[in-house]
Design an enzyme around this catalytic site. Structure first.
Site, PDB file in Angstrom:
ATOM      1  N   LYS A  69       0.849  -1.190   0.000  1.00 35.61           N
ATOM      2  CA  LYS A  69       0.000   0.000   0.000  1.00 35.61           C
ATOM      3  C   LYS A  69       0.885   1.242   0.000  1.00 35.61           C
ATOM      4  O   LYS A  69       1.771   1.385   0.863  1.00 35.61           O
ATOM      5  CB  LYS A  69      -0.852  -0.032   1.263  1.00 35.61           C
ATOM      6  CG  LYS A  69      -2.247   0.514   1.133  1.00 35.61           C
ATOM      7  CD  LYS A  69      -3.018   0.167   2.404  1.00 35.61           C
ATOM      8  CE  LYS A  69      -4.341   0.847   2.472  1.00 35.61           C
ATOM      9  NZ  LYS A  69      -4.968   0.655   3.799  1.00 35.61           N
TER      10      LYS A  69
HETATM   11  O1  G3P Z   1      -9.052   1.539   4.667  1.00 36.91           O
HETATM   12  C1  G3P Z   1      -8.822   2.828   5.120  1.00 36.91           C
HETATM   13  C2  G3P Z   1      -9.561   3.019   6.386  1.00 36.91           C
HETATM   14  O2  G3P Z   1      -8.950   2.311   7.408  1.00 36.91           O
HETATM   15  C3  G3P Z   1      -9.734   4.415   6.814  1.00 36.91           C
HETATM   16  O3  G3P Z   1     -10.897   4.427   7.551  1.00 36.91           O
HETATM   17  O4  G3P Z   1     -12.475   5.242   9.192  1.00 36.91           O
HETATM   18  O5  G3P Z   1     -10.026   5.783   9.421  1.00 36.91           O
HETATM   19  O6  G3P Z   1     -11.407   6.862   7.656  1.00 36.91           O
HETATM   20  P1  G3P Z   1     -11.217   5.652   8.500  1.00 36.91           P
END
Ligand code: G3P
Length: 217
Positions: free
Chosen positions: A83
């Site tokens: 990634k």
């Molecule tokens: O896959 C990316 C994810 O982990 C981000 O999620 O909820 O931190 O915006 P969030």
């Protein structure tokens, strides 16, 4: 639509995997921090449990650093997807790493133009962040629709991996829009099974069944 599980919590991955709900996994530096585990150890455990791609994120900010870290992370298991962030350096790293036949997930995507660049750089996955766009009052699902249309217009094989999923509505809408993959926290995937009418109906059935005085076993 494939389900990736967006966590570094092994127990949660195992529970969903037992039901066939896990087609891959995603982690990021914040999720590794939250797990309190060593990145190599925990990623190796996830890769052993999950059949599909498991994303492990680089933390260098220059292309050479990302390439070196990506090659190192790829040694953890055959199903690692490296990634990298959607920066110019990330695109350079994506081009090199994908040219070596490695899976690359380009993350932190917030625009259709960024997604177009990632596809041209050979990304296996593009990760548009729905929830974080919603947080700033921009419709994250609209970005999924835009990227789907652009990739379909030109036959790009980069998979649309909807990320930053916060709600069950995000899941069903991503499926309707044709996202290839949705990566979600385990709690969101489990919540998809819930409906108040299911609970109400079950309560009524059980109450009536009790009145019959019968037993199945
Ligand atoms: O896959 C990316 C994810 O982990 C981000 O999620 O909820 O931190 O915006 P969030």
């Amino acid at each position: 639509m494939k389900f990736f599980v967006d966590t570094a919590e092994i127990d949660a991955i195992a529970e969903l995997n037992a039901l066939g709900m896990v087609d891959g996994g995603t982690t990021n530096p914040s999720l590794i921090m939250k797990s309190g585990r060593d990145i190599r150890e925990v990623t190796e455990e996830i890769c052993a449990r999950v059949d599909g791609p498991v994303s492990a994120e680089t933390v260098a900010t220059d292309a050479d650093g990302m390439i070196a870290e990506g090659r190192e992370l790829a040694k953890i298991a055959d199903n690692i997807a490296i990634k990298v962030p959607l920066t110019w350096a990330g695109l350079q790293a994506c081009k090199v790493l994908s040219g070596e036949g490695r899976m690359v997930n380009v993350t932190l995507c917030f625009s259709a133009n960024q997604a177009l660049l990632a596809a041209k750089a050979g990304a296996s996955f593009i990760s548009p962040f729905i929830g974080r766009l919603d947080d700033i009052n921009i419709d994250g699902l609209e970005l999924i629709a835009d990227i789907r249309q652009i990739y379909d217009n030109y036959g790009y094989e980069t998979e649309v991996l909807a990320a930053s999923i916060r709600t069950v509505n995000h899941m069903s809408e991503c499926a309707k829009l044709g996202a290839d993959v949705a990566t979600a926290p385990p709690a969101v995937i489990k919540k998809m099974a819930e409906h108040p009418l299911t609970d109400k109906g079950l309560d009524a059935f059980l109450a009536d069944w009790a009145k019959t005085g019968q037993k199945i076993l």
